[in-house]
Scaffold this active site. Structure first.
Site, PDB file in Angstrom:
ATOM      1  N   SER A   1       1.183  -0.953   0.063  1.00 15.39           N
ATOM      2  CA  SER A   1       0.273   0.424  -0.040  1.00 15.39           C
ATOM      3  C   SER A   1       0.846   1.254  -0.167  1.00 15.39           C
ATOM      4  O   SER A   1       1.805   1.566   0.797  1.00 15.39           O
ATOM      5  CB  SER A   1      -0.637  -0.015   1.006  1.00 15.39           C
ATOM      6  OG  SER A   1      -1.476   1.397   1.220  1.00 15.39           O
TER       7      SER A   1
ATOM      8  N   HIS B   1       0.201  -0.855  -4.391  1.00 16.66           N
ATOM      9  CA  HIS B   1      -1.584  -1.236  -3.939  1.00 16.66           C
ATOM     10  C   HIS B   1      -1.285   0.910  -3.853  1.00 16.66           C
ATOM     11  O   HIS B   1      -0.758   1.410  -3.080  1.00 16.66           O
ATOM     12  CB  HIS B   1      -2.454  -1.907  -2.866  1.00 16.66           C
ATOM     13  CG  HIS B   1      -3.244  -1.916  -2.247  1.00 16.66           C
ATOM     14  ND1 HIS B   1      -4.946  -1.936  -3.282  1.00 16.66           N
ATOM     15  CD2 HIS B   1      -3.481  -0.926  -1.857  1.00 16.66           C
ATOM     16  CE1 HIS B   1      -5.388  -2.211  -2.493  1.00 16.66           C
ATOM     17  NE2 HIS B   1      -5.229  -0.939  -1.795  1.00 16.66           N
TER      18      HIS B   1
ATOM     19  N   ASP C   1      -4.352   3.640  -3.091  1.00 17.37           N
ATOM     20  CA  ASP C   1      -5.751   4.095  -2.155  1.00 17.37           C
ATOM     21  C   ASP C   1      -5.968   5.218  -2.765  1.00 17.37           C
ATOM     22  O   ASP C   1      -5.015   6.627  -2.267  1.00 17.37           O
ATOM     23  CB  ASP C   1      -5.509   4.436  -0.803  1.00 17.37           C
ATOM     24  CG  ASP C   1      -5.542   2.081  -0.683  1.00 17.37           C
ATOM     25  OD1 ASP C   1      -6.435   1.873  -0.538  1.00 17.37           O
ATOM     26  OD2 ASP C   1      -4.136   1.771   0.067  1.00 17.37           O
TER      27      ASP C   1
ATOM     28  N   MET D   1      -8.863   7.861  -2.367  1.00 14.74           N
ATOM     29  CA  MET D   1     -10.117   8.358  -1.544  1.00 14.74           C
ATOM     30  C   MET D   1      -9.948   9.703  -1.396  1.00 14.74           C
ATOM     31  O   MET D   1      -9.135  11.112  -2.415  1.00 14.74           O
ATOM     32  CB  MET D   1      -9.114   8.188  -0.161  1.00 14.74           C
ATOM     33  CG  MET D   1      -8.829   7.181   0.513  1.00 14.74           C
ATOM     34  SD  MET D   1      -8.374   7.240   2.010  1.00 14.74           S
ATOM     35  CE  MET D   1      -7.143   5.432   2.185  1.00 14.74           C
TER      36      MET D   1
ATOM     37  N   HIS E   1      -7.334   0.990  -6.161  1.00 13.20           N
ATOM     38  CA  HIS E   1      -8.464   1.421  -4.986  1.00 13.20           C
ATOM     39  C   HIS E   1      -8.760   2.002  -4.968  1.00 13.20           C
ATOM     40  O   HIS E   1      -8.725   3.193  -4.265  1.00 13.20           O
ATOM     41  CB  HIS E   1      -7.918  -0.233  -4.038  1.00 13.20           C
ATOM     42  CG  HIS E   1      -8.915   0.301  -2.697  1.00 13.20           C
ATOM     43  ND1 HIS E   1      -8.380  -0.023  -1.259  1.00 13.20           N
ATOM     44  CD2 HIS E   1     -10.162  -0.100  -3.413  1.00 13.20           C
ATOM     45  CE1 HIS E   1      -9.667  -0.107  -1.026  1.00 13.20           C
ATOM     46  NE2 HIS E   1     -11.223   0.062  -1.590  1.00 13.20           N
TER      47      HIS E   1
ATOM     48  N   MET F   1     -11.477   4.546  -4.060  1.00 11.92           N
ATOM     49  CA  MET F   1     -12.474   4.388  -2.369  1.00 11.92           C
ATOM     50  C   MET F   1     -13.329   6.091  -3.510  1.00 11.92           C
ATOM     51  O   MET F   1     -13.130   6.941  -2.652  1.00 11.92           O
ATOM     52  CB  MET F   1     -11.537   4.853  -1.411  1.00 11.92           C
ATOM     53  CG  MET F   1     -11.581   3.073  -0.966  1.00 11.92           C
ATOM     54  SD  MET F   1     -10.367   2.606   0.239  1.00 11.92           S
ATOM     55  CE  MET F   1      -8.926   2.948  -0.357  1.00 11.92           C
TER      56      MET F   1
ATOM     57  N   MET G   1     -12.326  -5.876   2.256  1.00 11.77           N
ATOM     58  CA  MET G   1     -12.474  -4.949   2.983  1.00 11.77           C
ATOM     59  C   MET G   1     -12.581  -5.797   4.477  1.00 11.77           C
ATOM     60  O   MET G   1     -13.471  -5.979   4.864  1.00 11.77           O
ATOM     61  CB  MET G   1     -12.737  -3.585   3.213  1.00 11.77           C
ATOM     62  CG  MET G   1     -12.248  -3.228   2.256  1.00 11.77           C
ATOM     63  SD  MET G   1     -10.765  -2.189   2.001  1.00 11.77           S
ATOM     64  CE  MET G   1     -10.502  -1.469   3.365  1.00 11.77           C
TER      65      MET G   1
ATOM     66  N   GLY H   1     -10.676   3.865   4.583  1.00 10.75           N
ATOM     67  CA  GLY H   1     -10.256   5.139   4.980  1.00 10.75           C
ATOM     68  C   GLY H   1      -8.933   5.710   5.450  1.00 10.75           C
ATOM     69  O   GLY H   1      -8.130   6.409   5.364  1.00 10.75           O
TER      70      GLY H   1
ATOM     71  N   GLY I   1      -3.777   0.623   9.531  1.00 11.90           N
ATOM     72  CA  GLY I   1      -3.038   1.913  11.145  1.00 11.90           C
ATOM     73  C   GLY I   1      -4.337   0.762  11.661  1.00 11.90           C
ATOM     74  O   GLY I   1      -4.379   1.103  12.986  1.00 11.90           O
TER      75      GLY I   1
END
Ligand code: DX5
Ligand code: ZN
Length: 220
Positions: free
Chosen positions: A8, A33, A35, A37, A66, A68, A137, A142, A145
């Site tokens: 990621s 990957h 992300d 958002m 990915h 989102m 998921m 979002g 961690g």
């Protein structure tokens, strides 16, 4: 079949991106990957289109994008999607998820439908002919961690069985969220094909990146 690792990139420190990429190339990491958002579908903003084009100039490792974001079907052209890459769209992000999958397929990329932790796997039924994979998921999307939502492990197992029962055993399962040293063996046993590696594994300073990749491979 051995699983694939997809680190990621939002977890990679900006000042060390080149180092991470060098090691990922040397260790033949399969995908990166990404992300994306939008601050609307998920409560955060991450990795924009210029980050993606800069990253493409740094490496030829294919991307695993990915999305989102709401209404992804209208935004696919923003990402310069390449044939053979993975692109995930959330089932929950649009009333036109089949159209979004069709748009990804038209670009020669692999179609993935992503499911939030609370979304039942039965929604996949009429999408099965249109997908190459399912992204499950195991945390709410979002943020990096977070802790694994424990029923996520059963969901991997149930998805594996569901796909096989419907004659789609070739559809891959990607798992995203708290893919940690402790959880990787359980995720592997449940039927994971692609592992999103974030702060729970590769992006930790407890050991060298080379050692972390070797440890990851040995667990999958
Ligand atoms: C969101 C992200 C996160 C994260 C994964 O889609 O992909 O789930 O970076 O890494 P962890 O959970 O290990 O921090
Ligand atoms: Zn992700």
């Amino acid at each position: 079949m051995a699983g694939k690792i997809t680190p990621s990139m939002m977890c990679a420190p900006l000042n060390q991106i080149q180092h991470y990429i060098d090691v990922f190339e040397e260790k033949k990491i399969e995908y990166l990957h990404i992300d994306v958002m939008d601050g609307h579908f998920v409560p955060n903003m991450m990795l924009g289109t210029s980050y993606i084009s800069s990253l493409r100039r740094l490496t030829s490792i294919p991307l695993d994008i990915h999305l989102m974001i709401t209404d992804p079907e209208a935004k696919l052209d923003w990402f310069d999607i390449q044939p053979g890459e993975y692109v995930s769209v959330h089932y929950e992000s649009t009333p036109h998820v089949q159209r979004a999958l069709q748009g990804i397929k038209n670009k020669g990329a692999k179609t993935m439908v992503a499911l939030n932790p609370g979304t039942p796997i039965e929604v996949l039924k009429y999408l099965l002919p249109d997908i190459d994979g399912v992204l499950l998921m195991t945390v709410n999307p979002g943020f990096a961690g977070q802790k694994l939502i424990p029923q996520g492990l059963d969901k991997i197992r149930d998805t594996k069985a569901y796909l096989a029962e419907h004659g789609y055993g070739h559809v891959e399962i990607e798992v995203d969220g708290n893919v940690s040293w402790e959880n990787i063996p359980k995720m592997a046993e449940a039927g994971t094909d692609l592992y999103v590696a974030g702060t729970s594994s590769l992006f930790t300073d407890k050991m060298s990146l080379e050692e972390s990749v070797a440890k990851f491979r040995s667990l999958i």
